[in-house]
Design a protein around this motif. Structure first.
Motif, short mmCIF file in Angstrom:
data_model
loop_
_atom_site.label_atom_id
_atom_site.label_comp_id
_atom_site.label_asym_id
_atom_site.label_seq_id
_atom_site.Cartn_x
_atom_site.Cartn_y
_atom_site.Cartn_z
N ILE A 86 6.75 0.11 9.09
CA ILE A 86 7.32 -0.48 7.89
C ILE A 86 8.73 -1.00 8.17
CG2 ILE A 86 8.12 -0.04 5.54
CD1 ILE A 86 5.09 -0.33 5.82
N ARG A 90 10.10 -4.88 7.78
CA ARG A 90 11.31 -5.29 7.07
C ARG A 90 12.17 -6.19 7.94
NH1 ARG A 90 12.38 -2.49 2.26
NH2 ARG A 90 14.50 -3.29 2.33
N VAL A 145 0.28 3.66 9.24
CA VAL A 145 -0.30 2.85 8.18
C VAL A 145 -1.72 3.35 7.93
CG1 VAL A 145 1.10 0.84 8.80
CG2 VAL A 145 -1.20 1.07 9.75
N ARG A 201 7.91 -3.79 -1.34
CA ARG A 201 7.24 -2.72 -2.09
C ARG A 201 5.74 -2.97 -2.12
NH1 ARG A 201 8.43 -1.30 -8.49
NH2 ARG A 201 6.88 0.38 -8.69
N GLU A 204 4.41 -2.30 1.48
CA GLU A 204 4.39 -0.86 1.79
C GLU A 204 3.22 -0.18 1.08
OE1 GLU A 204 8.20 0.86 0.97
OE2 GLU A 204 9.24 -0.69 2.13
N ASN A 205 2.98 -0.53 -0.18
CA ASN A 205 1.85 0.04 -0.91
C ASN A 205 0.53 -0.34 -0.28
OD1 ASN A 205 3.39 1.37 -2.83
ND2 ASN A 205 3.40 -0.35 -4.25
N GLN A 208 0.42 1.64 3.40
CA GLN A 208 0.61 3.09 3.54
C GLN A 208 -0.70 3.84 3.70
OE1 GLN A 208 2.31 4.91 0.06
NE2 GLN A 208 0.98 3.81 -1.36
#
Length: 221
Positions: A86, A90, A145, A201, A204-205, A208
């Motif tokens: 992650i 970024r 992930v 966001r 990441e959701n 994950q």
């Protein structure tokens, strides 16, 4: 194909021609761009052009390749070994949006490649996605992930970056395309922090690991 320059001066001239081509193709499109316009922008004679490139098509294809190398470097230059996937995402996206703001011609040149040089278009996207697939596969095996298909995820993430960049970086905060007299898009700017954070966001959701998903057998132990 013309030979690569052998001197520092030759490299500078070749770089000037590519920089000029970036501006000319973005402003006029491939059809209306010309070697005369490129050489005038670069400040060299037409004869000099042919020392480095055989045709308008060749410099266009080299420009796509050049932009590809530079944007991939921008996406990876701040990544370090200790980063999670992650964190790498970024930094990679920040690098991509920064490059897009500095080189908005990337959008028009790559889109024109679909018709001018489909081979160059495929190479552009394939070279970006190759490293993505490998990195996501490794992250999945380490449990960083979820249980995703790295290929599907890589192409999806690339699409997110391209569309977010077009909407907020290329078009600007108000969402309006640049004025007709400004084909580089007068709205070109840095991506707003709040947009970047909302995008991350979402990513990441999506990436994950869910309960019960862990490192592949034999990994992470």
């Amino acid at each position: 194909m013309s030979e690569a320059p052998r001197t520092a001066r030759g490299e500078r001239t070749r770089r000037a021609l590519l920089d000029a081509a970036e501006s000319v193709f973005a402003e006029h499109g491939y059809a209306d761009a010309s070697i005369v316009r490129i050489t005038e922008r670069a400040g060299v004679g037409q004869g000099t052009f042919y020392l480095y490139f055989d045709s308008k098509l060749e410099i266009f294809e080299e420009l796509v390749d050049d932009l590809n190398r530079r944007v991939r470097h921008a996406m990876t230059e701040r990544a370090t070994e200790g980063m999670t996937r992650i964190e790498r995402e970024r930094e990679g996206f920040r690098g991509f949006f920064r490059f897009t703001a500095e080189h908005p011609a990337l959008y028009r040149v790559v889109r024109e490649a679909e018709f001018v040089s489909p081979r160059s278009l495929k190479l552009h996207y394939s070279r970006i996605v190759e490293g993505y697939i490998e990195g996501l596969g490794t992250a999945r095996d380490r449990g960083e992930v979820g249980d995703i298909d790295p290929t599907v995820a890589a192409w999806a993430l690339m699409g997110i970056g391209e569309m977010i960049g077009m909407r907020w970086v290329l078009w600007g905060a108000d969402g309006a395309a640049g004025a007709d007299a400004d084909p580089l898009a007068s709205g070109t700017s840095e991506l707003p922090d709040e947009v970047f954070e909302q995008m991350m966001r979402f990513i990441e959701n999506a990436l994950q690991a869910r309960p019960g998903e862990g490192p592949s057998e034999g990994e992470g132990s």
